[in-house]
Design an enzyme around this catalytic site. Structure first.
Site, PDB file in Angstrom:
ATOM      1  N   TYR A 157       0.854  -1.193   0.000  1.00 49.22           N
ATOM      2  CA  TYR A 157       0.000   0.000   0.000  1.00 49.22           C
ATOM      3  C   TYR A 157       0.889   1.241   0.000  1.00 49.22           C
ATOM      4  O   TYR A 157       1.830   1.334   0.794  1.00 49.22           O
ATOM      5  CB  TYR A 157      -0.895   0.006   1.244  1.00 49.22           C
ATOM      6  CG  TYR A 157      -1.793   1.212   1.341  1.00 49.22           C
ATOM      7  CD1 TYR A 157      -2.821   1.417   0.429  1.00 49.22           C
ATOM      8  CD2 TYR A 157      -1.614   2.158   2.361  1.00 49.22           C
ATOM      9  CE1 TYR A 157      -3.656   2.523   0.524  1.00 49.22           C
ATOM     10  CE2 TYR A 157      -2.451   3.264   2.462  1.00 49.22           C
ATOM     11  CZ  TYR A 157      -3.469   3.438   1.548  1.00 49.22           C
ATOM     12  OH  TYR A 157      -4.298   4.533   1.648  1.00 49.22           O
ATOM     13  N   ASP A 252       9.404   2.991  -0.165  1.00 47.41           N
ATOM     14  CA  ASP A 252       8.363   3.644   0.632  1.00 47.41           C
ATOM     15  C   ASP A 252       8.564   3.267   2.093  1.00 47.41           C
ATOM     16  O   ASP A 252       8.307   2.137   2.508  1.00 47.41           O
ATOM     17  CB  ASP A 252       6.983   3.200   0.115  1.00 47.41           C
ATOM     18  CG  ASP A 252       5.839   3.872   0.856  1.00 47.41           C
ATOM     19  OD1 ASP A 252       6.094   4.578   1.856  1.00 47.41           O
ATOM     20  OD2 ASP A 252       4.678   3.684   0.426  1.00 47.41           O
ATOM     21  N   LYS A 282       3.955   9.281   8.773  1.00 52.65           N
ATOM     22  CA  LYS A 282       3.652   8.689  10.073  1.00 52.65           C
ATOM     23  C   LYS A 282       4.583   9.206  11.197  1.00 52.65           C
ATOM     24  O   LYS A 282       4.359  10.298  11.673  1.00 52.65           O
ATOM     25  CB  LYS A 282       3.630   7.168   9.948  1.00 52.65           C
ATOM     26  CG  LYS A 282       2.497   6.743   8.967  1.00 52.65           C
ATOM     27  CD  LYS A 282       2.081   5.292   9.067  1.00 52.65           C
ATOM     28  CE  LYS A 282       0.788   5.049   8.311  1.00 52.65           C
ATOM     29  NZ  LYS A 282       0.913   4.518   6.965  1.00 52.65           N
TER      30      LYS A 282
HETATM   31  C1  PLP Z   1       0.309   4.909   5.631  1.00 53.55           C
HETATM   32  C2  PLP Z   1       1.084   4.628   4.394  1.00 53.55           C
HETATM   33  C3  PLP Z   1       0.991   5.456   3.255  1.00 53.55           C
HETATM   34  C4  PLP Z   1      -0.014   6.560   3.145  1.00 53.55           C
HETATM   35  O1  PLP Z   1       0.190   7.590   4.069  1.00 53.55           O
HETATM   36  P1  PLP Z   1      -1.029   8.597   4.391  1.00 53.55           P
HETATM   37  O2  PLP Z   1      -0.411   9.600   5.303  1.00 53.55           O
HETATM   38  O3  PLP Z   1      -2.103   7.763   5.020  1.00 53.55           O
HETATM   39  O4  PLP Z   1      -1.462   9.172   3.094  1.00 53.55           O
HETATM   40  C5  PLP Z   1       1.846   5.204   2.196  1.00 53.55           C
HETATM   41  N1  PLP Z   1       2.728   4.182   2.227  1.00 53.55           N
HETATM   42  C6  PLP Z   1       2.820   3.365   3.286  1.00 53.55           C
HETATM   43  C7  PLP Z   1       3.836   2.267   3.277  1.00 53.55           C
HETATM   44  C8  PLP Z   1       1.999   3.549   4.398  1.00 53.55           C
HETATM   45  O5  PLP Z   1       2.073   2.693   5.431  1.00 53.55           O
END
Ligand code: PLP
Length: 445
Positions: A157, A252, A282
């Site tokens: 994701y 990511d 995060k």
């Molecule tokens: C949470 C997450 C996102 C998206 O971040 P948001 O601040 O919710 O838009 C993208 N990549 C990873 C790996 C994530 O865990």
């Protein structure tokens, strides 16, 4: 908001009258009553809890019930809720104004902190969400390479970016179908989905279309299908294959960054693989909307205003959010990471023992102090492996834990998160709740 009345007797476990009332009102004005779908408890059923406050490892809902928080806002609250140092930084920053729409010092300090911690990041641009970070990194990779295809892995994701909101069929690499209505097929067709941890499948895609691929984007260690770390050598293979074909590697680290170690998965797994671009969010926002993408200086140089790849944000580098992020990262030292590891190990070991005693097939997997419990036996390496679990058993387990005052992620496909504030009392509450929850998980099979 309905004020919590801690003196009102709660008739039975599972009752959440104030949350239920708020949910009803919320539904009248917001689709599903929530502002992010997984909060709605659809995977586990029942009434989502509306939280009124948080302190340290504890959350208190609007009915006055207290929970040990093992979600931690899906990762950001690495120091626990309302950490005194972060609270002071936020108060101080807010007292000086909320947003200027100009550069400000905190942005420089936060960027320096990130560049200092994460070797492959020479330059960093601040944004407000992880979604924005991955969206911008992909635009930049396309601008740099002059190519348009993006390769992602099934079950990873990267936020709700149109072209990344696609999942794969199983088995061989497939061109993706949109995972969401409203994503044009042409956009999804720009994405190739490959099974995770499958180097031959990746090599086959590059052999066929390598000259058209702008980048491979990967969760540094997958956390959004439950925790599935890369197999030994997989990250190295990503670096080798992308470099051979002139494509960029985008790692990511929105979830893993500053959580699994001082830097993130990079530096935890080993420092021999440098991605071209990385994304963060995060933890680096400390609970506020702050995220980032960064990497090689020559790639980042293409961003506006220096270069032709446009990217912007009214609230990017917000002074209050960056103050929270900076105060959080400054408290993320070796002792904090050691404590996270201890707490996570204590909880995971107790969960595993309780599930074994109850005869529930399960598997615990790790990425640093991030872990998740799959309700199936055997190693989980791919999205198909992750999906082959007993989600109904998890649902029973989840609700038993909730009734006992432990707030787990309301889905079997999520990491469990701990914080530096999870003290012995919090861990004991979790450990005490596990045996009955494990028996509840076993009861329906
Ligand atoms: C949470 C997450 C996102 C998206 O971040 P948001 O601040 O919710 O838009 C993208 N990549 C990873 C790996 C994530 O865990």
């Amino acid at each position: 908001m309905t004020p919590a009345d801690p003196t009102s007797p709660l008739s039975q476990p599972g009752d959440a009258p104030a949350s239920a009332a708020l949910l009803e009102r919320a539904r009248a004005v917001t689709p599903g009553g929530v502002n992010s779908p997984v909060r709605a408890f659809r995977a586990v059923g029942g009434t989502p809890r509306f939280m009124a406050s948080g302190r340290g490892p504890w959350l208190t809902d609007v009915d006055g019930r207290e929970y040990v928080d093992l979600v931690c806002s899906w990762g950001p609250m690495i120091l626990g809720h309302a950490h005194p140092a972060v609270l002071e930084a936020v108060r101080d920053a807010a007292g000086r104004g909320f947003s200027f729409g100009t550069p400000s010092e905190n942005e420089v300090l936060l960027a320096e902190e990130i560049v200092d911690r994460v070797g492959p990041v020479d330059r960093v641009r601040l944004v407000s969400s992880g979604t924005e970070a991955t969206m911008s990194a992909i635009r930049l990779a396309r601008g740099f390479t002059g190519r348009s295809l993006v390769v992602k892995f099934a079950g990873h994701y990267h936020g709700h970016v149109d072209s990344l909101l696609v999942s794969a069929g199983s088995g061989l690499a497939t061109f993706a179908l949109p995972d969401s209505a409203g994503v044009p097929a042409e956009m999804a067709a720009e994405t190739i989905v490959v099974p995770y941890n499958d180097v031959p499948a990746l090599e086959a895609v590059f052999a066929a279309r390598g000259g058209e691929i702008a980048c491979v984007i990967t969760e540094a260690a997958a956390g959004n299908m439950g925790v599935v770390p890369p197999q030994p050598g997989f990250t190295q293979a990503l670096r080798r294959v992308t470099a051979e074909h002139g494509a960029l590697l985008v790692s990511d680290e929105v979830m893993t960054g500053f959580r699994v170690g001082r830097a993130g998965w990079w530096g935890h797994e080993g420092v021999d693989v440098a991605p071209d671009l990385m994304t963060f969010g995060k933890v680096m926002g400390g609970g506020f909307p702050a995220a980032a993408f960064g990497g090689r200086a020559d790639v980042m140089a293409l961003l506006a205003p220096d270069g032709p790849v446009y990217q912007a944000g009214t609230l990017s580098g917000n002074p209050v959010a960056t103050a929270a992020g900076l105060a959080t990262l400054r408290a993320c030292d070796d002792a904090l990471y050691a404590r996270l590891g201890e707490v996570a190990r204590a909880i995971a070991d107790a969960a595993s023992a309780a599930l074994s005693d109850a005869g529930v097939p399960h598997r615990v997997q790790w990425a640093g102090s991030m872990f998740s419990v799959f309700f199936r036996e055997g190693e989980v390496r791919t999205y198909d492996d992750a999906r082959a679990q007993d989600a109904a058993a998890f649902g029973r387990f989840f609700h038993a834990m909730l009734d006992a005052g432990v707030y787990l992620p309301p889905s079997a496909f999520e990491s469990w998160f701990v914080s530096g504030a999870h003290d012995d009392a919090a861990v004991e509450r979790v450990v005490a709740a596990l045996p009955a929850a494990a028996r509840a998980a076993a009861s329906g099979s």
